[in-house]
Enzyme design. Structure first.
Site, PDB file in Angstrom:
ATOM      1  N   HIS A 124       0.876  -1.179   0.000  1.00  8.59           N
ATOM      2  CA  HIS A 124       0.000   0.000   0.000  1.00  8.59           C
ATOM      3  C   HIS A 124       0.916   1.232   0.000  1.00  8.59           C
ATOM      4  O   HIS A 124       2.037   1.174   0.522  1.00  8.59           O
ATOM      5  CB  HIS A 124      -0.831  -0.050   1.287  1.00  8.59           C
ATOM      6  CG  HIS A 124      -1.906   0.974   1.405  1.00  8.59           C
ATOM      7  ND1 HIS A 124      -1.659   2.267   1.796  1.00  8.59           N
ATOM      8  CD2 HIS A 124      -3.252   0.879   1.228  1.00  8.59           C
ATOM      9  CE1 HIS A 124      -2.813   2.933   1.846  1.00  8.59           C
ATOM     10  NE2 HIS A 124      -3.785   2.114   1.500  1.00  8.59           N
ATOM     11  N   ASP A 201       2.991  -4.581   8.127  1.00  5.43           N
ATOM     12  CA  ASP A 201       1.780  -3.793   7.959  1.00  5.43           C
ATOM     13  C   ASP A 201       0.599  -4.758   8.079  1.00  5.43           C
ATOM     14  O   ASP A 201       0.326  -5.539   7.168  1.00  5.43           O
ATOM     15  CB  ASP A 201       1.838  -3.114   6.579  1.00  5.43           C
ATOM     16  CG  ASP A 201       0.506  -2.502   6.163  1.00  5.43           C
ATOM     17  OD1 ASP A 201      -0.505  -2.706   6.869  1.00  5.43           O
ATOM     18  OD2 ASP A 201       0.476  -1.833   5.111  1.00  5.43           O
ATOM     19  N   GLN A 204      -4.559  -5.339   6.949  1.00  5.59           N
ATOM     20  CA  GLN A 204      -5.554  -6.269   6.395  1.00  5.59           C
ATOM     21  C   GLN A 204      -5.494  -7.648   7.035  1.00  5.59           C
ATOM     22  O   GLN A 204      -6.132  -8.585   6.535  1.00  5.59           O
ATOM     23  CB  GLN A 204      -5.366  -6.407   4.870  1.00  5.59           C
ATOM     24  CG  GLN A 204      -5.550  -5.137   4.087  1.00  5.59           C
ATOM     25  CD  GLN A 204      -6.980  -4.599   4.120  1.00  5.59           C
ATOM     26  OE1 GLN A 204      -7.924  -5.319   4.444  1.00  5.59           O
ATOM     27  NE2 GLN A 204      -7.149  -3.327   3.818  1.00  5.59           N
ATOM     28  N   LYS A 227     -10.468  -0.774  10.432  1.00  2.00           N
ATOM     29  CA  LYS A 227     -10.551  -1.967   9.574  1.00  2.00           C
ATOM     30  C   LYS A 227     -10.917  -3.208  10.385  1.00  2.00           C
ATOM     31  O   LYS A 227     -11.058  -4.292   9.838  1.00  2.00           O
ATOM     32  CB  LYS A 227      -9.232  -2.177   8.842  1.00  2.00           C
ATOM     33  CG  LYS A 227      -8.945  -1.026   7.862  1.00  2.00           C
ATOM     34  CD  LYS A 227      -7.857  -1.362   6.908  1.00  2.00           C
ATOM     35  CE  LYS A 227      -7.319  -0.148   6.187  1.00  2.00           C
ATOM     36  NZ  LYS A 227      -8.104   0.237   5.012  1.00  2.00           N
ATOM     37  N   CYS A 365      -4.767   2.409  -3.732  1.00  2.84           N
ATOM     38  CA  CYS A 365      -3.562   2.955  -3.071  1.00  2.84           C
ATOM     39  C   CYS A 365      -2.384   2.008  -3.209  1.00  2.84           C
ATOM     40  O   CYS A 365      -1.583   1.856  -2.271  1.00  2.84           O
ATOM     41  CB  CYS A 365      -3.802   3.260  -1.598  1.00  2.84           C
ATOM     42  SG  CYS A 365      -4.931   4.600  -1.352  1.00  2.84           S
TER      43      CYS A 365
HETATM   44  N1  PLP Z   1      -1.799  -0.852   4.572  1.00  4.78           N
HETATM   45  C1  PLP Z   1      -2.754  -1.562   3.975  1.00  4.78           C
HETATM   46  C2  PLP Z   1      -2.458  -2.934   3.481  1.00  4.78           C
HETATM   47  C3  PLP Z   1      -4.038  -1.025   3.825  1.00  4.78           C
HETATM   48  O1  PLP Z   1      -4.992  -1.751   3.236  1.00  4.78           O
HETATM   49  C4  PLP Z   1      -4.280   0.277   4.304  1.00  4.78           C
HETATM   50  C5  PLP Z   1      -5.602   0.899   4.087  1.00  4.78           C
HETATM   51  O2  PLP Z   1      -6.306   0.568   3.165  1.00  4.78           O
HETATM   52  C6  PLP Z   1      -3.256   0.964   4.931  1.00  4.78           C
HETATM   53  C7  PLP Z   1      -2.029   0.379   5.053  1.00  4.78           C
HETATM   54  C8  PLP Z   1      -3.463   2.330   5.496  1.00  4.78           C
HETATM   55  O3  PLP Z   1      -4.377   2.289   6.550  1.00  4.78           O
HETATM   56  P1  PLP Z   1      -4.948   3.628   7.175  1.00  4.78           P
HETATM   57  O4  PLP Z   1      -5.473   4.436   6.020  1.00  4.78           O
HETATM   58  O5  PLP Z   1      -6.025   3.168   8.095  1.00  4.78           O
HETATM   59  O6  PLP Z   1      -3.832   4.302   7.874  1.00  4.78           O
END
Ligand code: PLP
Length: 407
Positions: A124, A201, A204, A227, A365
């Protein structure tokens, strides 16, 4: 799954009663954010109605009660992810802020010119851009583990990227764009054998499977509350105490200090060193109750049911003639990303919305992985345990209808 009463579970989520464009809402955008059960909504409502006060500063009853709730939430979250100490649980706004904190603080302490960080091709943007910013500041180098055509990272290539210059590996647990589940335990082990710490990270993964940070032996783990059925604006950075103690504060201000004078400021201990200013107090309360809600149903039941939904959706989608799956890794969770022939994902998504079906379209993203597959984006349906096979059937009908209209 016979002992999984999805009908009853759906009653817990008020928003699922909504109609969109005259049709019952079918919510397949769970990877973007999840819906909130009444139990979680009530916990925050109760906080504002009965406890609202600033934390850590007051001798009065409300402040003490709010502080107790806030800190007991930290302790429950520690238990949920099996961290060793609650001081290793840092409250942040979300995954993005957690990664930025590590990039900024760990980066400033441990990175020098010429040092390297390894990420993967399916990250992401929030696990790409903070490291690029660090590389610019420190004149360091970003290295990227490539993936195969199914969206699985190539472990042998990863091993080759590790050098004496590698200061950190930061990879996603489950890809939001493809659904690929990375073998994080193996990734961590390989890095540790080379003496390199690892950040995962978990944006998900926290909502789909058991996370045990000590079993993983992960050095930093980040996730977002929204999430995992909690409110927006709260997330967690787990970090090993031994590393967090060596890292400088991220933000300056109240809470993160022991004493301040114009000559010298003494910083606070963990976790407060990284929590400057009045925190998001309702957030940890919301997250604690979200975990309670999940535990009440049973995370392993949730996981099994969601795996069934993914398999069902994948099989049903395969029946559509012009379907092109993007991301076909062996280990996947809760996400199907696809295109229908050459139809633009936005057009498919718009027609599905007319039918009350919320899917996400675009690059999610994760532009670099879209470029890897030479596509502008995908249609993404992402599942949660409140979804049903009947909803998936309606999605299939909707896609067939969209295909007829758009081909
Ligand atoms: N990493 C992953 C794999 C994500 O799916 C997301 C959000 O879609 C993020 C990071 C960023 O999360 P946040 O926008 O809640 O900070």
């Amino acid at each position: 799954m016979p002992d999984f009463d999805v009908k009853k579970i759906r009653e817990d989520f008020p928003i699922l009663k909504r109609f969109i464009n005259g049709k019952p809402l079918i919510y397949f955008d769970n990877a973007a954010t999840t819906q909130k059960p009444q139990y979680v909504l009530d916990s925050v409502d109760n906080y504002y109605k009965n406890l609202n006060s600033n934390v850590h500063r007051g001798v009065h009853t409300l402040s003490e009660e709010a502080t107790n709730e806030y800190e007991s939430a930290r302790e429950s979250i520690r238990k949920y992810i099996n961290a060793g100490k609650s001081s290793e649980i840092i409250f942040v706004r979300g995954t993005t802020e957690a990664i930025n904190l590590v990039a900024s603080s760990f980066g400033s302490e441990f990175f020098n010119a010429g040092d390297e960080i390894i990420i993967s091709a399916i990250e992401h943007h929030s696990n790409i851009v903070p490291w690029q910013m660090l590389c610019e500041r420190k004149n360091a180098k970003l290295k990227v583990i490539p993936v195969d055509d199914g969206g699985e990272i190539l472990i042998d290539e990863y091993k080759k990227l590790l050098t004496e210059k590698t200061k950190l590996v930061s990879v996603v647990h489950i890809s939001n764009a493809l659904g690929t589940q990375n073998p994080v335990k193996e990734i961590i082990q390989i890095a540790h054998n080379a003496g390199v710490p690892v950040m995962i990270d978990g944006a998900q993964s926290i909502q789909h499977s058991k996370i045990d940070v000590r079993e993983l032996d992960v050095d930093f783990f980040a996730f977002s509350g929204h999430k995992v059925y909690a409110h927006t604006g709260i997330g967690v950075l787990y970090g090993k105490e031994s590393l967090l103690n060596k890292m400088p504060p991220y933000h300056g201000g109240g809470e993160m200090i022991k004493s301040v004078s114009f000559e010298k400021t003494i910083y606070n201990d963990l976790p407060y060193k990284f929590e400057a200013g009045t925190p998001n107090i309702e957030g940890p309360i919301s997250l604690k109750s979200a975990f309670e809600y999940i535990e009440n149903i049973g995370l392993s039941k949730i996981e099994q049911y969601e795996d069934e939904l993914l398999e069902y959706a994948t099989n049903r989608l395969s029946e559509i003639k012009n379907i092109r799956f993007i991301g076909t890794a062996k280990e996947k969770k809760s996400v199907v990303s696809f295109l229908c022939g050459d139809i633009h994902p936005y057009d498919t998504g718009t027609i599905l919305n007319n039918l009350g079906i919320a899917v996400r379209t675009g690059h999610h993203c994760a532009e670099p992985i879209m470029k890897r597959f030479n596509i502008p984006g995908t249609v993404r349906a992402s599942f949660s345990f409140y979804n049903t096979k009947e909803e998936i059937d309606l999605l299939i009908e909707g896609i067939i209808k969209a295909n007829k209209m758009l081909s």
